[in-house]
Each structure stands twice: as structure tokens, then as C-alpha cells.
Write an enzyme that holds these catalytic residues in place. Structure first.
Site, mmCIF file in Angstrom:
data_model
loop_
_atom_site.group_PDB
_atom_site.id
_atom_site.type_symbol
_atom_site.label_atom_id
_atom_site.label_comp_id
_atom_site.label_asym_id
_atom_site.label_seq_id
_atom_site.Cartn_x
_atom_site.Cartn_y
_atom_site.Cartn_z
ATOM 1 N N CYS A 1 -4.578 -3.266 -4.126
ATOM 2 C CA CYS A 1 -4.506 -2.001 -3.395
ATOM 3 C C CYS A 1 -4.831 -0.828 -4.310
ATOM 4 C CB CYS A 1 -3.127 -1.827 -2.766
ATOM 5 S SG CYS A 1 -2.867 -2.925 -1.360
ATOM 6 N N GLU B 1 -1.077 -0.102 2.149
ATOM 7 C CA GLU B 1 -1.953 0.892 1.528
ATOM 8 C C GLU B 1 -3.404 0.675 1.954
ATOM 9 O OE1 GLU B 1 0.280 -1.222 0.188
ATOM 10 O OE2 GLU B 1 0.663 -0.669 -1.885
ATOM 11 N N CYS C 1 0.157 -2.935 -5.380
ATOM 12 C CA CYS C 1 -0.335 -4.037 -6.216
ATOM 13 C C CYS C 1 -1.682 -3.651 -6.820
ATOM 14 C CB CYS C 1 -0.471 -5.313 -5.377
ATOM 15 S SG CYS C 1 -1.866 -5.290 -4.218
ATOM 16 N N HIS D 1 -2.147 -5.398 3.000
ATOM 17 C CA HIS D 1 -1.061 -4.523 2.570
ATOM 18 C C HIS D 1 -1.161 -3.160 3.253
ATOM 19 C CE1 HIS D 1 -0.172 -6.864 -1.409
ATOM 20 N NE2 HIS D 1 0.120 -7.554 -0.320
#
Length: 161
Positions: A108, A81, A105, A79
Site C-alpha cells: 500500500c 488504503e 503495509c 487493503h
């Protein structure tokens, strides 16, 4: 009286714009997410977007949401992040602010907390009712991380490339 220009963009517009531009690097055909990490004195520290780890070819690994066994993107993508956190080479992210185009999420969120990021500014929360995002908000609340939705101004910012 100053002749300073009055229609310049705000810090939030600037950094969310960088996150949105970063999202445009993603090759994911379904969801493109970008992130920008900023210091307390408004310096860009790192950026990231959702994609495969270095060395994992985006031609050979699957982009599908569903597939047999391990043939879907969720086993392989990183992801935005987490990419932004892992891309940072300058030391500590303690006290930093994260701009991200989609609410983080739970996985993360763990990295955000552990990295010392203290503020998250997000643009979209379309998965807000999912267990993953509910868990993220619960962890951020417990860890004292401030998060707020980016307030769109309606200003159109165009890049002529």
C-alpha cells in the site's frame, strides 16, 4: 465575543472517525481497516476498507488467514488504503492526506507514494516491527512523506442509528 460552540471535533478526529466508520464496512472476521483520503483544504476525496475486489463474492472467497494452496484471504483482499486510492475518480491525489486505522503495509505504501499522497495519519501500528511496515517507513522517509500517529482525545463519539 463569539457564542461559537467550543467542543466541536478537530479535523483529525473527524477524518479518523470517517476512517473508523469505513472500517466497520469490512467483512473480514479478523481485521477491519478503514481509510479516508482528504484534500489539502480538508475535503473528503475518497474512502475505503479492506475487502474483496468488485465481482469477487465475499460468500465464495475465503476469509481464513491460513488455508491450503490459494485458500486464504491474503491472495484476494484489497487493503483499505489501496481501495481508497482506486475508488477516487477525481483526478490527482497529489498533496493529499491519508487517514488510516492501521499503519500501511509496504504494498500500500508504494501506491500511496505513486498517488502523490504527502501525509499519512494512522491510528494503530501493531505490526510496526514487521518487515512490511519497516519497509513502508523506510520508503516514506525516502519519499519525504510525513506520517504521524493519531492522538486519541478520549472523547467518545457515538452515532445513534
Amino acid at each position: 465575543m463569539s457564542d461559537k460552540r467550543q467542543d466541536y471535533i478537530s479535523w483529525d478526529e473527524y477524518f479518523m472517525g470517517v476512517a473508523m466508520l469505513s472500517a466497520m464496512r469490512s467483512k473480514d472476521p479478523h481485521t477491519q481497516v478503514g481509510a479516508c483520503i482528504v484534500s489539502q483544504d480538508n475535503k473528503i476525496l475518497s474512502m475505503g476498507y479492506n475487502g474483496f475486489p468488485i465481482g469477487c463474492s465475499d460468500e465464495e472467497f475465503p476469509w481464513a488467514r491460513e488455508g491450503e494452496g490459494i485458500d486464504n484471504k491474503y491472495f484476494y483482499t484489497t487493503h483499505s488504503e489501496l481501495n481508497a486510492i482506486l475508488n477516487y475518480r477525481g483526478g490527482s491525489l497529489e498533496g493529499a492526506k491519508l487517514y488510516v486505522t492501521l499503519f500501511p503495509c509496504n504494498e500500500c505504501c508504494k501506491a500511496i507514494i505513486q498517488a502523490g499522497i504527502r501525509t499519512v495519519v494512522y491510528d494503530c501500528d501493531k505490526y510496526g516491527a514487521t518487515p512490511s511496515v519497516c519497509a513502508s517507513k523506510r520508503m516514506m522517509d525516502a519519499a519525504g512523506i510525513r506520517y504521524y500517529r493519531y492522538q486519541r482525545t478520549g472523547r467518545e463519539i457515538a452515532l445513534a442509528l
